[in-house]
Design an enzyme around this catalytic site. Structure first.
Site, PDB file in Angstrom:
ATOM      1  N   TYR A 158       0.829  -1.209   0.000  1.00 22.71           N
ATOM      2  CA  TYR A 158       0.000   0.000   0.000  1.00 22.71           C
ATOM      3  C   TYR A 158       0.864   1.259   0.000  1.00 22.71           C
ATOM      4  CZ  TYR A 158      -4.162  -2.726   1.221  1.00 22.71           C
ATOM      5  OH  TYR A 158      -5.210  -3.603   1.220  1.00 22.71           O
ATOM      6  N   TYR A 192      -2.306  -9.086   0.303  1.00 27.63           N
ATOM      7  CA  TYR A 192      -1.309  -8.585   1.259  1.00 27.63           C
ATOM      8  C   TYR A 192      -0.787  -9.740   2.112  1.00 27.63           C
ATOM      9  CZ  TYR A 192       0.183  -6.245   5.589  1.00 27.63           C
ATOM     10  OH  TYR A 192       0.868  -5.837   6.693  1.00 27.63           O
ATOM     11  N   ARG A 213      -3.615 -12.321   3.130  1.00 26.30           N
ATOM     12  CA  ARG A 213      -4.976 -11.907   2.813  1.00 26.30           C
ATOM     13  C   ARG A 213      -5.218 -12.157   1.331  1.00 26.30           C
ATOM     14  NH1 ARG A 213      -7.971  -7.134   4.141  1.00 26.30           N
ATOM     15  NH2 ARG A 213      -9.454  -8.844   4.134  1.00 26.30           N
ATOM     16  N   HIS A 216      -7.979  -7.787  -2.369  1.00 27.96           N
ATOM     17  CA  HIS A 216      -9.200  -7.085  -1.950  1.00 27.96           C
ATOM     18  C   HIS A 216      -9.091  -5.601  -2.216  1.00 27.96           C
ATOM     19  CE1 HIS A 216      -6.341  -6.838   1.380  1.00 27.96           C
ATOM     20  NE2 HIS A 216      -6.918  -5.692   1.670  1.00 27.96           N
ATOM     21  N   HIS A 218     -10.590  -1.890  -0.554  1.00 28.24           N
ATOM     22  CA  HIS A 218     -11.285  -1.304   0.604  1.00 28.24           C
ATOM     23  C   HIS A 218     -12.166  -0.126   0.204  1.00 28.24           C
ATOM     24  CE1 HIS A 218      -8.684  -3.129   3.799  1.00 28.24           C
ATOM     25  NE2 HIS A 218      -7.767  -3.111   2.840  1.00 28.24           N
TER      26      HIS A 218
END
Ligand code: MBD
Ligand code: FE
Length: 302
Positions: A158, A192, A213, A216, A218
């Site tokens: 990120y 992630y 993870r 995805h 958010h």
């Protein structure tokens, strides 16, 4: 040790207060300390184990990994389940399912009307367009709603936390148009994983668990008079789709990943093949008989 002896010590500690303090803090701390004293006694925790744990927590804080641990131990999902239950009990149903915020939101992303491109054109991930409408629980579109979006790059990293990416890369805030419509162009993220060599990884190893993870995206979706929605969508087909270390995958949040090309992309400035997700968000009207979904927590600001 007899539990009565523990209770006597707990009483002595409580009695040592010389002013009222904060009653809520007192109730919470007293409860946690009691539970930990009992845990130490019942599991016969040694001094070495106690000080190892204290040092583990110190290092976790120093490395800023408590947000990750909260997700990985299921606390963040547990808070979601409690909000779900409070809503259910108050008779609120329907709407897009919530799921956890996670620790990687950054406030202050640039705002765009209707549509935004949020990748910088240098990420090798496949082009993605996601679009849809923000609706109220009566099914009517909400104009001027705010769709905040953030996701990882092709390495699962990120921007802001990964300094190799430009500021606000793969982050954006989109205002819905008069039809309640939003869209954004980006690239498909990769899942992630917790930082190698970090405290979260060390703990998960000891628990025999992984720290991955599924891919995805958010969202915060908000509109005046409606309950703020914190949620994510998942990218179909990810091997960790239903094996998320943060337990955030939910039915209703795995939209179809469509293949699109040609004229369909022109509106979004895309030439050639791209992936397309159609997804509407449905918000519930704010009510004063249930806990707020506007959660206060320390967040990064850029
Ligand atoms: C993430 O990207 C995330 O969404 C969560 C919940 C935890 C760690 C990284
Ligand atoms: Fe995330």
């Amino acid at each position: 040790m007899n539990h009565d002896t523990i209770d006597t010590l707990l009483q002595k500690i409580d009695d040592s207060a010389t002013s009222e303090g904060n009653p809520r803090t007192k109730a919470i701390v007293n409860r946690i300390v009691r539970d930990l004293f009992y845990t130490i006694e019942d599991l016969d925790i040694t001094p070495d184990e106690f000080w190892t744990a204290l040092n583990f927590l110190t290092e976790t804080g120093q490395r800023g990994e408590f947000g990750l641990i909260a997700a990985g131990l299921g606390f963040e999902h547990f808070l979601d389940l409690r909000l779900d239950e409070a809503e259910q009990k108050a008779g609120l149903e329907g709407g897009t399912p919530r799921t956890i915020e996670g620790p990687l939101y950054v406030a202050g992303a640039p705002e765009s009307p209707g549509h935004a491109r949020i990748d910088d054109g240098n990420d090798p991930g496949q082009t993605l367009v996601m679009r849809g409408r923000v609706l109220g629980d009566d099914g009517k579109p909400l104009a001027n709603a705010l769709v905040e979006v953030w996701h990882a790059n092709h390495l699962g990293n990120y921007s802001h936390f990964d300094k190799s990416q430009p500021a606000f890369h793969l982050r954006g805030s989109i205002r819905t148009d008069s039809q309640g419509g939003y869209s954004f162009r980006s690239v498909i993220p990769v899942g992630y994983s917790v930082p190698p060599g970090g405290k979260t990884e060390q703990l998960l190893d000891r628990l025999g668990r992984h720290g991955h993870r599924p891919a995805h995206i958010h969202f915060f979706v908000s509109s005046p008079g409606y309950r703020k929605l914190t949620t994510q969508i998942n990218i179909e087909g990810d091997p960790y789709l239903w094996d998320d270390f943060a337990f955030a995958t939910r039915e209703g949040l795995v939209p179809e990943l469509k293949k699109a090309e040609g004229a369909e992309g022109e509106r979004y400035g895309v030439a050639g093949n791209f992936a397309l997700i159609d997804f509407d968000f449905t918000l519930s009207r704010e009510r004063d008989d249930m806990p707020t979904t506007e959660v206060i927590r320390a967040r990064a600001v850029a």
